[in-house]
Enzyme design. Structure first.
Site, PDB file in Angstrom:
ATOM      1  N   LYS A   1       0.914  -1.400   0.051  1.00 26.31           N
ATOM      2  CA  LYS A   1       0.085   0.002  -0.094  1.00 26.31           C
ATOM      3  C   LYS A   1       0.896   1.224   0.094  1.00 26.31           C
ATOM      4  O   LYS A   1       0.418   2.212  -0.714  1.00 26.31           O
ATOM      5  CB  LYS A   1      -0.978   0.037   1.071  1.00 26.31           C
TER       6      LYS A   1
ATOM      7  N   ARG B   1      11.793  -6.286   0.674  1.00 29.10           N
ATOM      8  CA  ARG B   1      11.610  -4.724   0.602  1.00 29.10           C
ATOM      9  C   ARG B   1      13.049  -4.054   1.005  1.00 29.10           C
ATOM     10  O   ARG B   1      13.870  -4.372   2.053  1.00 29.10           O
ATOM     11  CB  ARG B   1      10.663  -4.428   1.770  1.00 29.10           C
TER      12      ARG B   1
ATOM     13  N   ARG C   1      14.575  -2.324   6.550  1.00 27.45           N
ATOM     14  CA  ARG C   1      14.082  -1.498   7.966  1.00 27.45           C
ATOM     15  C   ARG C   1      14.255  -2.879   8.934  1.00 27.45           C
ATOM     16  O   ARG C   1      14.145  -4.062   8.399  1.00 27.45           O
ATOM     17  CB  ARG C   1      12.696  -1.445   7.579  1.00 27.45           C
TER      18      ARG C   1
HETATM   19  P1  AMP Z   1       4.442   0.854   8.624  1.00 28.05           P
HETATM   20  O1  AMP Z   1       5.623   1.681   7.982  1.00 28.05           O
HETATM   21  O2  AMP Z   1       3.161   1.302   8.134  1.00 28.05           O
HETATM   22  O3  AMP Z   1       4.879  -0.453   8.263  1.00 28.05           O
HETATM   23  O4  AMP Z   1       4.748   0.908  10.181  1.00 28.05           O
HETATM   24  C1  AMP Z   1       5.960   0.713  10.908  1.00 28.05           C
HETATM   25  C2  AMP Z   1       5.646   0.397  12.343  1.00 28.05           C
HETATM   26  O5  AMP Z   1       5.222   1.832  12.912  1.00 28.05           O
HETATM   27  C3  AMP Z   1       4.340  -0.303  12.842  1.00 28.05           C
HETATM   28  O6  AMP Z   1       5.006  -1.465  12.968  1.00 28.05           O
HETATM   29  C4  AMP Z   1       4.356   0.319  14.279  1.00 28.05           C
HETATM   30  O7  AMP Z   1       4.946   0.293  14.996  1.00 28.05           O
HETATM   31  C5  AMP Z   1       4.418   2.161  13.820  1.00 28.05           C
HETATM   32  N1  AMP Z   1       3.064   2.452  13.397  1.00 28.05           N
HETATM   33  C6  AMP Z   1       2.632   2.848  12.088  1.00 28.05           C
HETATM   34  N2  AMP Z   1       1.537   3.350  12.077  1.00 28.05           N
HETATM   35  C7  AMP Z   1       0.909   3.294  13.126  1.00 28.05           C
HETATM   36  C8  AMP Z   1      -0.374   3.471  13.820  1.00 28.05           C
HETATM   37  N3  AMP Z   1      -1.238   3.931  13.017  1.00 28.05           N
HETATM   38  N4  AMP Z   1      -0.508   3.125  14.955  1.00 28.05           N
HETATM   39  C9  AMP Z   1       0.418   2.649  15.893  1.00 28.05           C
HETATM   40  N5  AMP Z   1       1.624   2.429  15.390  1.00 28.05           N
HETATM   41  C10 AMP Z   1       1.754   2.702  14.065  1.00 28.05           C
END
Ligand code: AMP
Length: 209
Positions: free
Chosen positions: A13, A123, A156
Site C-alpha cells: 500500500k 523490501r 528496515r
Molecule cells: P509501517 O511503515 O506502516 O509498516 O509502520 C511501521 C511501524 O510503525 C508499525 O509496525 C508500528 O510500530 C508503527 N506504526 C505505524 N502506523 C501506526 C499506527 N497507526 N498506530 C500505531 N503504530 C503505528
C-alpha cells in the site's frame, strides 16, 4: 477527498500510495514514515516510538494521532490526502471520525500470507528519498543504490524475520477489525494485489477518481 489505504504490512500500500502521489499530487501520509522521521530526529516521543516499532508493536495512540493531526493541518492537505498505515486500530478510526475528517473511501489491499512475507523480506528503502524497492519484484537499476537519487538502500529493522511474525499477528488482532468497521459504513473497496503493479495502480486510481 480523503482516503484510507488499509491492509497488512508488506502488502504494497505504501508503494502504491507513493505512485498515486507522483501521478496526482494527492499528499501521501504514512504514519510509519512520520514515526521513523520522529525517531530519527531524536525527540522524546520519537525515541519511545522507536522501541515499539522495533518490537513490531503499535505505538501508543496519542503519539500517532498527534502526528497525524499536525500533518493533516498543513496547507497541502486542504483538498484531501491518503492515509497509509492509519488508522491501525478501532480507537484510531473512532478518533479520526470524531475529529470531523470525512473519509471518502477505504481501500483494503489484499494478498496471500506467503506473498506478504516474501514482499516484506525483499523490501528495501532509500535512506535519502524514501523510495520503496523490492529485490526481485521492484529492483533498483543500481545495485544497493536508489536509481532515483543515488541514496543508499537499506532494510528496515522491523522487516527482518524476527519482527515480521509479530507485526502480522498485531495486524490480524488490531487492524483487521477495521475492515468490518468500514464495510458497515459502506465505503470499503477491495483491491487484490497479486497482479502486476501497473494494474494495481490503474485500479487504485480509478477508485480514487
Ligand atoms: P509501517 O511503515 O506502516 O509498516 O509502520 C511501521 C511501524 O510503525 C508499525 O509496525 C508500528 O510500530 C508503527 N506504526 C505505524 N502506523 C501506526 C499506527 N497507526 N498506530 C500505531 N503504530 C503505528
Amino acid at each position: 477527498m480523503s482516503f484510507v489505504f488499509l491492509g497488512p504490512p508488506g502488502v504494497g500500500k505504501g508503494l502504491i500510495a507513493k505512485m498515486v502521489h507522483e501521478k496526482t499530487g494527492i499528499p501521501h501520509i504514512s504514519t510509519g514514515d512520520l514515526l521513523r522521521d520522529a525517531a530519527k530526529n531524536g525527540s522524546k516521543e520519537g525515541k519511545k516510538a522507536r522501541e515499539y516499532m522495533h518490537k513490531g508493536r503499535l505505538v501508543p495512540d496519542h503519539v500517532v494521532i498527534d502526528l497525524v493531526k499536525r500533518r493533516i493541518a498543513k496547507r497541502d492537505c486542504k483538498k484531501g490526502f491518503i492515509l497509509d498505515g492509519f488508522p491501525r486500530r478501532l480507537s484510531q478510526a473512532k478518533a479520526l471520525s470524531k475529529s470531523g475528517i470525512r473519509v471518502e473511501k477505504v481501500i483494503d489491499f489484499k494478498a496471500s500470507h506467503d506473498t506478504i512475507v516474501w514482499r516484506i523480506k525483499g523490501r528495501r528503502i532509500c535512506e535519502k528519498c524514501g523510495a520503496i524497492y523490492h529485490v526481485e519484484n521492484v529492483p533498483s537499476k543500481k545495485e544497493d543504490i536508489c536509481h532515483k537519487c543515488d541514496g543508499k538502500l537499506y532494510q528496515r529493522d522491523d522487516d527482518k524475520p524476527g519482527a515480521i511474525k509479530k507485526r502480522l499477528k498485531v495486524y490480524h488482532k488490531k487492524t483487521e477489525p477495521l475492515i468490518g468497521y468500514y464495510k458497515k459504513k459502506g465505503i470499503l473497496i477491495e483491491v487484490e494485489t497479486e497482479k502486476p503493479i501497473p494494474q494495481i495502480l490503474k485500479e487504485t486510481l480509478s477508485i480514487l477518481k
